[in-house]
Design a protein around this motif. Sequence first.
Motif, PDB file in Angstrom:
ATOM      1  N   ILE A 188       0.925  -1.239   0.082  1.00  0.00           N
ATOM      2  CA  ILE A 188      -0.049   0.107  -0.049  1.00  0.00           C
ATOM      3  C   ILE A 188       0.815   1.398  -0.088  1.00  0.00           C
ATOM      4  O   ILE A 188       1.704   1.319   0.672  1.00  0.00           O
ATOM      5  CB  ILE A 188      -0.780  -0.096   1.265  1.00  0.00           C
ATOM      6  N   TYR A 189       0.774   2.319  -1.046  1.00  0.00           N
ATOM      7  CA  TYR A 189       1.228   3.412  -0.944  1.00  0.00           C
ATOM      8  C   TYR A 189       0.606   4.291   0.124  1.00  0.00           C
ATOM      9  O   TYR A 189      -0.823   4.683  -0.080  1.00  0.00           O
ATOM     10  CB  TYR A 189       0.977   4.220  -2.393  1.00  0.00           C
ATOM     11  N   ALA A 190       1.314   4.488   1.151  1.00  0.00           N
ATOM     12  CA  ALA A 190       0.441   4.807   2.632  1.00  0.00           C
ATOM     13  C   ALA A 190       0.687   6.208   2.825  1.00  0.00           C
ATOM     14  O   ALA A 190       1.498   6.714   3.745  1.00  0.00           O
ATOM     15  CB  ALA A 190       0.802   4.084   3.639  1.00  0.00           C
ATOM     16  N   ASP A 191      -0.127   7.374   2.158  1.00  0.00           N
ATOM     17  CA  ASP A 191      -0.007   8.711   2.406  1.00  0.00           C
ATOM     18  C   ASP A 191      -0.306   8.906   3.821  1.00  0.00           C
ATOM     19  O   ASP A 191      -1.009   8.470   4.434  1.00  0.00           O
ATOM     20  CB  ASP A 191      -1.047   9.172   1.606  1.00  0.00           C
ATOM     21  N   PRO A 192       0.698   9.507   4.334  1.00  0.00           N
ATOM     22  CA  PRO A 192       0.600   9.605   6.013  1.00  0.00           C
ATOM     23  C   PRO A 192      -0.846  10.339   6.372  1.00  0.00           C
ATOM     24  O   PRO A 192      -1.399  10.044   7.541  1.00  0.00           O
ATOM     25  CB  PRO A 192       1.719  10.686   6.235  1.00  0.00           C
ATOM     26  N   TYR A 193      -1.241  11.019   5.721  1.00  0.00           N
ATOM     27  CA  TYR A 193      -2.551  11.766   5.874  1.00  0.00           C
ATOM     28  C   TYR A 193      -3.811  11.088   5.450  1.00  0.00           C
ATOM     29  O   TYR A 193      -4.817  10.949   6.159  1.00  0.00           O
ATOM     30  CB  TYR A 193      -2.468  13.369   5.613  1.00  0.00           C
TER      31      TYR A 193
ATOM     32  N   ILE B 253       5.623  22.916   2.073  1.00  0.00           N
ATOM     33  CA  ILE B 253       4.594  21.630   2.354  1.00  0.00           C
ATOM     34  C   ILE B 253       5.592  20.255   2.141  1.00  0.00           C
ATOM     35  O   ILE B 253       5.830  20.389   0.774  1.00  0.00           O
ATOM     36  CB  ILE B 253       3.123  21.603   1.933  1.00  0.00           C
ATOM     37  N   TRP B 254       5.805  19.646   2.959  1.00  0.00           N
ATOM     38  CA  TRP B 254       6.131  18.082   2.581  1.00  0.00           C
ATOM     39  C   TRP B 254       5.062  17.086   2.340  1.00  0.00           C
ATOM     40  O   TRP B 254       4.236  17.023   3.003  1.00  0.00           O
ATOM     41  CB  TRP B 254       6.837  17.544   3.819  1.00  0.00           C
ATOM     42  N   GLY B 255       5.237  16.473   1.144  1.00  0.00           N
ATOM     43  CA  GLY B 255       4.067  15.502   0.820  1.00  0.00           C
ATOM     44  C   GLY B 255       4.800  14.141   0.534  1.00  0.00           C
ATOM     45  O   GLY B 255       4.189  13.260  -0.090  1.00  0.00           O
ATOM     46  N   GLY B 256       5.760  13.773   1.375  1.00  0.00           N
ATOM     47  CA  GLY B 256       6.331  12.207   1.366  1.00  0.00           C
ATOM     48  C   GLY B 256       5.406  11.412   1.605  1.00  0.00           C
ATOM     49  O   GLY B 256       4.540  11.718   2.508  1.00  0.00           O
ATOM     50  N   THR B 257       5.492  10.034   1.291  1.00  0.00           N
ATOM     51  CA  THR B 257       4.817   9.119   1.620  1.00  0.00           C
ATOM     52  C   THR B 257       5.643   7.540   1.756  1.00  0.00           C
ATOM     53  O   THR B 257       6.875   7.725   1.547  1.00  0.00           O
ATOM     54  CB  THR B 257       3.802   8.837   0.394  1.00  0.00           C
ATOM     55  N   GLY B 258       5.080   7.059   2.541  1.00  0.00           N
ATOM     56  CA  GLY B 258       5.552   5.619   2.882  1.00  0.00           C
ATOM     57  C   GLY B 258       4.929   4.337   2.160  1.00  0.00           C
ATOM     58  O   GLY B 258       4.087   4.461   1.527  1.00  0.00           O
ATOM     59  N   VAL B 259       5.767   2.972   2.027  1.00  0.00           N
ATOM     60  CA  VAL B 259       4.809   2.235   1.576  1.00  0.00           C
ATOM     61  C   VAL B 259       4.959   1.034   2.673  1.00  0.00           C
ATOM     62  O   VAL B 259       5.659   0.782   3.497  1.00  0.00           O
ATOM     63  CB  VAL B 259       5.596   1.474   0.528  1.00  0.00           C
ATOM     64  N   GLY B 260       3.541   0.582   2.831  1.00  0.00           N
ATOM     65  CA  GLY B 260       3.386  -0.552   4.178  1.00  0.00           C
ATOM     66  C   GLY B 260       2.505  -1.718   3.355  1.00  0.00           C
ATOM     67  O   GLY B 260       2.573  -1.793   2.147  1.00  0.00           O
ATOM     68  N   ILE B 261       2.187  -2.703   4.288  1.00  0.00           N
ATOM     69  CA  ILE B 261       1.954  -3.914   3.994  1.00  0.00           C
ATOM     70  C   ILE B 261       0.176  -4.079   4.643  1.00  0.00           C
ATOM     71  O   ILE B 261      -0.091  -3.606   5.678  1.00  0.00           O
ATOM     72  CB  ILE B 261       2.636  -5.038   4.480  1.00  0.00           C
ATOM     73  N   ASN B 262      -0.471  -4.415   3.713  1.00  0.00           N
ATOM     74  CA  ASN B 262      -1.947  -4.743   4.047  1.00  0.00           C
ATOM     75  C   ASN B 262      -1.955  -6.028   5.153  1.00  0.00           C
ATOM     76  O   ASN B 262      -1.742  -7.081   4.951  1.00  0.00           O
ATOM     77  CB  ASN B 262      -2.668  -5.362   2.951  1.00  0.00           C
ATOM     78  N   ALA B 263      -2.636  -5.544   6.051  1.00  0.00           N
ATOM     79  CA  ALA B 263      -2.658  -6.727   7.359  1.00  0.00           C
ATOM     80  C   ALA B 263      -3.459  -7.818   7.022  1.00  0.00           C
ATOM     81  O   ALA B 263      -3.669  -8.785   7.567  1.00  0.00           O
ATOM     82  CB  ALA B 263      -3.110  -5.966   8.650  1.00  0.00           C
ATOM     83  N   ASN B 264      -4.303  -7.826   6.027  1.00  0.00           N
ATOM     84  CA  ASN B 264      -5.210  -9.004   5.596  1.00  0.00           C
ATOM     85  C   ASN B 264      -4.503  -9.900   4.730  1.00  0.00           C
ATOM     86  O   ASN B 264      -5.000 -10.949   4.381  1.00  0.00           O
ATOM     87  CB  ASN B 264      -6.401  -8.390   4.730  1.00  0.00           C
ATOM     88  N   CYS B 265      -3.318  -9.589   4.571  1.00  0.00           N
ATOM     89  CA  CYS B 265      -2.433 -10.650   3.625  1.00  0.00           C
ATOM     90  C   CYS B 265      -2.387 -11.819   4.237  1.00  0.00           C
ATOM     91  O   CYS B 265      -2.192 -12.036   5.484  1.00  0.00           O
ATOM     92  CB  CYS B 265      -1.016  -9.848   3.326  1.00  0.00           C
TER      93      CYS B 265
END
Length: 484
Positions: free
Chosen positions: A113-118, A352-364
Motif C-alpha cells: 500500500i502506498y500509505a499517504d501519511p494523511y 509543504i512536505w508531501g512524502g509517503t511511505g509504503v506499507g503492507i496490508n494486514a489482511n495478507c
Amino acid sequence: MTHSHQVSRRALLRGIGAGAAGALAAAALSACGGSDGGGSAPAAGGDPWKRFQGTTINFISENTAPSAAIAANTKPFTDLTGIKINIQQMELTKLVENVSLDFSSGTARYHVIYADPYQVLAPFSEGLVDLNEFIGNDEFPQPPQGIGDFIPSQLQAAGRFLDENKLFALPYDTPTMIWQYRADLFEKYHDKMSDDLGFDPTPSINLTWEQYFKIAEWFNKNAKDDVAYGTGHQAKQHDSLQCDFSDVLWAYGGDYFEGGQSLGTLGTKNPGKSTLTSDAAIAAAEFYNRLLGIAHPGSRTWDWDGVANAFQAGQVAMCPNWHEFAAGNEKALPGKVGYAPLPKGPARSANIWGGTGVGINANCSDAERGAAWLFINWATSPDTQFMTLASEVGGGTPTRTSVYQRPEVAEAKKRPSKLPNILTADAVNEAWKQENIGLRPKVATWNQLNTALFTELSRMITGAVKPDAAMRTVAQKFDEINKV
C-alpha cells in the motif's frame, strides 16, 4: 508464524540506464550482509530473498515518479526474489477509495500500500502491518544500511502514527513544494524589475509573499511577449488546493490546530478546536485570495499536474509546485528553470512536505505478507532509490541519506545533470529544515477535513464567499467533524 489477518472495521471510519542501475540494486541486495544487517538466512535455511518465490503480489500506488520507474523495471526484483509484482497507479483520491474498500472487505486485493501519511496511514493504520514484525527478525532480509539511513524526520512523518514504537511504512518518496521559476526570464528582466519594484527580484527564501505578488503582477503587465502570466497555482477544488494554500497559511503564522506542526509527525487522536479563525489564518486567506486574483485563470482548474504542464508550456513565469516536477521541467525547458524555497510570510517560509511511505496490508496471507516485506525492503533500498532517481521514466527523490552522499549524486546538482531532480537539492534541503518544512496535521479525520477545506477555499477564490467567512465556515466544519 501465525497472524490474525482480519482488519477491524472501526479502523475504516474514515535514461542513464535504469536497467543497469536496477541490476545493481538486485546484486547489492542479494549480497547485503555484515554491518548492514541484511542477508541473514531464514530459520528454514536457503536464500532469504527466495523464500517466497512463486508468490504474486499487487502494489497500489499514486501516480508517482518512483512507482513509474519501478513499474518500468521490475525484472531486478523478480530475478532477486522469484516474486511477481503487479503495480497499479492512479490519482490519490481514487487510491484512497480503493484502499478503503480493500481494507473493509477483509481480504487483500492489494498487498503493498502506498500509505499517504494523511489520507491512508492516519485513517487506516489499523489495516497496516507493524513492520517491527520483520525489522530485527533474522528470518528476513533487513534494510540495507539499516533504518537509521532514512532521513529521521521523514521516517517519523511517513511511517508512524500515535505509537512511537510502531512503524507502519518505510519512507518511499519525498515530494516537497518549492518555488519554480523561469530563470531565463528573471535574468532577462532583472534590472528593469529591480528598478520598478525597488528590490532584487531573484527568487530566494529572503523574499516575502507580498514581493512574490508584486513580481507576478509585474510579469502580467510587462512581459506579455514572453509569458502569459506571472504566476500559476494548483487551485482546483481538490487536495492540491489545500496544499497550495497551506504554504501561505503557515507562512503567515496560522495553522489548522493549536498543536501546529507537532501534529504532523506522530499525529494525534484528538487535535482539539480548529484555529482557522485566528487573525493569522484570516490574513493568510485574504492574501491567497488576492494572489489568485492576479494568477493565470487556469489556476482554478489545475491540480499539480495542470500547473506543471502550464509552467513547462511557458504560460507562467513561476509557480509553487512539487520539486519532483524538475525532471519534466528540464526536458521541456532545458537550462531555463531555477529552484528556491518558497517565500516567507510574517512568520516564516513554509514548504509543504508531501512524502509517503509504503506499507503492507494486514489482511495478507503469511506468504503475501513476507513477499510484500521483500518488495518494500527492495523498493526503498539505496540502490533502488538511485535507480528510480536515474530512470528516464521516473525521477523519484531519495529518502535515504546515503544516496545523497554518492559522488554521482553530488555531481548532478550542477548542470549538465544526468539526475535532473537533484538540481533542486539546495532548495529542498533548505525547505526540509525544521523551521521551514510544512507538515499537515496527521489525524484520522484528515480526509473529511481536507474536503471541507478545499471545498470552501474553492468558493472563496471564485468569489462566492469572503476570506474571513470562509475561514469561519471551515473552522466550524472541522470542529463538527472532530466532534469538538
